[in-house]
Design an enzyme around this catalytic site. Structure first.
Site, short mmCIF file in Angstrom:
data_model
loop_
_atom_site.label_atom_id
_atom_site.label_comp_id
_atom_site.label_asym_id
_atom_site.label_seq_id
_atom_site.Cartn_x
_atom_site.Cartn_y
_atom_site.Cartn_z
N SER A 95 0.87 -1.18 0.00
CA SER A 95 0.00 0.00 0.00
C SER A 95 0.91 1.23 0.00
CB SER A 95 -0.87 0.03 1.26
OG SER A 95 -1.61 -1.15 1.37
N LYS A 170 -7.23 1.82 -2.38
CA LYS A 170 -6.77 1.36 -1.06
C LYS A 170 -6.80 2.52 -0.05
CE LYS A 170 -4.64 -0.98 2.17
NZ LYS A 170 -5.18 -2.09 2.92
N LYS A 238 1.03 5.84 8.07
CA LYS A 238 1.57 5.93 6.71
C LYS A 238 0.44 6.08 5.69
CE LYS A 238 1.95 2.15 4.72
NZ LYS A 238 1.25 1.27 3.79
P1 NAD Z 1 5.57 -5.76 7.71
O1 NAD Z 1 6.27 -4.59 8.29
O2 NAD Z 1 5.15 -6.88 8.60
O3 NAD Z 1 6.48 -6.42 6.53
C1 NAD Z 1 7.24 -5.69 5.62
C2 NAD Z 1 8.41 -6.55 5.17
O4 NAD Z 1 9.18 -5.84 4.20
C3 NAD Z 1 9.37 -6.88 6.35
O5 NAD Z 1 9.61 -8.27 6.41
C4 NAD Z 1 10.63 -6.11 5.98
O6 NAD Z 1 11.83 -6.70 6.42
C5 NAD Z 1 10.54 -6.09 4.45
N1 NAD Z 1 11.40 -5.07 3.86
C6 NAD Z 1 11.47 -3.74 4.18
N2 NAD Z 1 12.39 -3.14 3.40
C7 NAD Z 1 12.90 -4.10 2.58
C8 NAD Z 1 13.89 -4.09 1.57
N3 NAD Z 1 14.55 -2.98 1.25
N4 NAD Z 1 14.16 -5.24 0.93
C9 NAD Z 1 13.52 -6.40 1.24
N5 NAD Z 1 12.56 -6.46 2.19
C10 NAD Z 1 12.26 -5.32 2.86
O7 NAD Z 1 4.34 -5.17 6.90
P2 NAD Z 1 2.99 -5.93 6.48
O8 NAD Z 1 2.00 -5.81 7.58
O9 NAD Z 1 3.32 -7.25 5.89
O10 NAD Z 1 2.48 -4.94 5.31
C11 NAD Z 1 3.06 -4.90 4.01
C12 NAD Z 1 2.22 -3.97 3.16
O11 NAD Z 1 0.88 -4.47 3.11
C13 NAD Z 1 2.13 -2.53 3.72
O12 NAD Z 1 2.12 -1.62 2.67
C14 NAD Z 1 0.81 -2.54 4.45
O13 NAD Z 1 0.26 -1.24 4.54
C15 NAD Z 1 -0.01 -3.46 3.57
N6 NAD Z 1 -1.12 -4.14 4.25
C16 NAD Z 1 -0.97 -4.70 5.50
C17 NAD Z 1 -2.06 -5.32 6.11
C18 NAD Z 1 -1.94 -5.92 7.50
O14 NAD Z 1 -2.99 -6.20 8.10
N7 NAD Z 1 -0.76 -6.14 8.03
C19 NAD Z 1 -3.30 -5.38 5.46
C20 NAD Z 1 -3.42 -4.87 4.18
C21 NAD Z 1 -2.32 -4.25 3.58
#
Ligand code: NAD
Length: 297
Positions: A95, A170, A238
């Site tokens: 997102s 979104k 964010k």
């Molecule tokens: P999270 O913080 O749990 O995971 C993000 C991952 O990205 C981490 O494992 C991190 O190490 C990795 N990362 C960061 N920088 C990196 C890089 N340079 N290279 C490789 N890996 C890297 O986040 P999440 O909850 O999984 O969310 C991910 C996306 O999905 C976000 O944009 C969030 O807004 C969206 N989202 C989350 C949810 C939820 O309920 N958690 C629901 C819908 C959408």
């Protein structure tokens, strides 16, 4: 078929597991080794960089926190575009700001890489059971080409328009979710302070007009005082930042979003940034000096 997947957090891990179960060979990368190990145990293959993932796979999925992370992973050193082949497809499921999607897609186009933005809604439980709602922006023929892959992770995938339209959709989703949690918290504090058991309130109103998916998911967490993420306060900050910036850019005032943003900022300052967004209730608990808890377990 081979797929690349970069970003193995709360959402990425279960999404990869579903792709593996569906028979795809998945090559993965994350900067956190433990996250990589967890999906390698389930059958994924680890790569040493985003560039390596793109060299191995012609379809690459990214699931990263925000715009700067996606830009760095795609356009940066050792990034996707350094390894990608002409004709490869990037599916960014993070997102991020719609304008960032457009910028990244322009950089992709210069290398002959096609891109769609495909953020999701539904959170970890729906990522686990493969029933996410997926909102897509970008060329419709690319959407059709990857539709079957999306439907392994999602219960629905809707093409919303040109690149960035998925993330605009979104943002609308995130505004509704944030305001809904705040409304639920405010209303449940009112009934709690007035002496009515929140479980009774929930049972009485969830089937009526005020009922919502948000209420069903978050009230049980709030009344149990369980704020384990789920979706973190800091990630919602964010999203609302991106919504406010986009709203200002297109001339759509977002007064309620701005108010809830201040609640989230307050929670962040109180050290709750890594808690679930249902912790919005804690802001009301602080104001009212009372917790929203049920009378009996
Ligand atoms: P999270 O913080 O749990 O995971 C993000 C991952 O990205 C981490 O494992 C991190 O190490 C990795 N990362 C960061 N920088 C990196 C890089 N340079 N290279 C490789 N890996 C890297 O986040 P999440 O909850 O999984 O969310 C991910 C996306 O999905 C976000 O944009 C969030 O807004 C969206 N989202 C989350 C949810 C939820 O309920 N958690 C629901 C819908 C959408």
């Amino acid at each position: 078929m081979k797929l690349g997947f970069i970003g193995l957090g709360i959402m990425g891990k279960p999404m990869v597991k579903n792709l593996l179960k569906a028979g795809y060979e998945v090559t993965v990368y994350d900067i956190i080794k433990e996250n990589v190990d967890l999906v390698v145990e389930a059958g994924a293959v680890a790569a040493g960089s985003a560039k390596e993932v793109a060299k191995e796979c012609k379809t690459i999925i990214t699931m990263l926190p925000n715009s700067p992370h996606v830009k760095a992973v795609v356009m940066g050193e050792n990034g996707v575009l350094e390894g990608a082949q002409e004709g490869s497809i990037l599916i960014d499921m993070s997102s991020i700001a719609p304008l960032a999607s457009q910028e990244i897609s322009e950089a992709c186009a210069k290398k002959g890489v096609k891109m769609i933005d495909a953020p999701v809604s539904g959170g970890e439980p729906k990522a686990v059971d493969g029933s996410l709602s997926i909102m897509v922006g970008g060329p419709e023929e690319v959407f059709r080409e990857v539709y079957d892959i999306l439907m392994v992770m999602g219960g629905s995938a809707v093409h919303c328009g040109a690149i960035g339209a998925g993330n605009t959709t979104k943002l609308a989703n995130q505004v509704i979710v944030a305001l809904n949690i705040a409304a639920v918290s405010e209303a449940f504090m009112l009934s709690t302070k007035a002496g009515v058991d929140p479980n009774k309130v929930f049972a009485a109103i969830k089937g009526g007009l005020a009922g919502s998916t948000v209420m069903n998911a978050k009230v049980p967490m709030i009344t149990a005082g369980n704020f384990k993420p789920g979706f973190k306060i800091d990630l919602h900050i964010k999203d609302l930042n991106n919504a406010l910036e986009t709203g200002h850019g297109v001339g759509a005032p977002l007064p309620l979003t701005a108010s809830v943003m201040e609640i989230l900022q307050n929670l962040h300052m109180d050290g709750c940034g890594q808690e679930d967004h249902s912790a919005i209730a804690k802001y009301y608990e602080k104001l009212a000096g009372c917790q929203i808890r049920c009378e009996e377990e």
